[in-house]
Scaffold this motif. Sequence first.
Motif, PDB file in Angstrom:
ATOM      1  N   CYS A   6      80.593 -10.244  48.162  1.00 29.82           N
ATOM      2  CA  CYS A   6      80.716 -11.341  49.112  1.00 29.82           C
ATOM      3  C   CYS A   6      82.056 -12.064  48.915  1.00 29.82           C
ATOM      4  N   LYS A   7      82.785 -12.263  50.002  1.00 30.91           N
ATOM      5  CA  LYS A   7      84.085 -12.924  49.927  1.00 30.91           C
ATOM      6  C   LYS A   7      83.978 -14.381  49.503  1.00 30.91           C
ATOM      7  N   THR A   8      82.832 -15.000  49.726  1.00 34.55           N
ATOM      8  CA  THR A   8      82.681 -16.391  49.304  1.00 34.55           C
ATOM      9  C   THR A   8      82.483 -16.498  47.794  1.00 34.55           C
ATOM     10  N   SER A  33      85.160  -6.267  55.368  1.00 32.22           N
ATOM     11  CA  SER A  33      84.574  -6.708  56.620  1.00 32.22           C
ATOM     12  C   SER A  33      84.858  -8.207  56.702  1.00 32.22           C
ATOM     13  N   ASP A  34      84.307  -8.869  57.671  1.00 34.78           N
ATOM     14  CA  ASP A  34      84.539 -10.312  57.782  1.00 34.78           C
ATOM     15  C   ASP A  34      83.993 -11.081  56.584  1.00 34.78           C
ATOM     16  N   GLU A  35      82.895 -10.608  56.027  1.00 27.77           N
ATOM     17  CA  GLU A  35      82.220 -11.358  54.963  1.00 27.77           C
ATOM     18  C   GLU A  35      82.210 -10.679  53.603  1.00 27.77           C
ATOM     19  N   HIS A  36      82.595  -9.393  53.531  1.00 31.66           N
ATOM     20  CA  HIS A  36      82.468  -8.651  52.275  1.00 31.66           C
ATOM     21  C   HIS A  36      83.714  -7.837  51.946  1.00 31.66           C
ATOM     22  N   TRP A  37      83.913  -7.646  50.653  1.00 31.68           N
ATOM     23  CA  TRP A  37      84.848  -6.649  50.137  1.00 31.68           C
ATOM     24  C   TRP A  37      84.029  -5.387  49.945  1.00 31.68           C
TER      25      TRP A  37
END
Length: 90
Positions: A6-8, A33-37
């Motif tokens: 998760c990028k967060t 993706s928009d939310e993940h590596w």
Amino acid sequence: MQKNLCKTIYSEWVLRNSLYWMSAIAHWKIDESDEHWLVSFEGWNDEVEFEFERLLNDYKLREKLQAHTGQVRTSIIDNVLRSIDSRLAE
């Protein structure tokens, strides 16, 4: 094997530093993706997983320490540079 991170939770800095050191252990590929590596490893096993998790934790801690000590480090650097400048001006 593919890991979705998760990028967060993991910044690009943390991920790329970890992957740099993983290059000696396993071949990897990174996408996002928009939310993940999205990290794919060739030759995934327990040793690779353990080392990758260790590096992620290490660099996440380093990132936190840098955030908390940034002002102090900047102050030290400024003082050293001022001291050098004053010595050179003498």
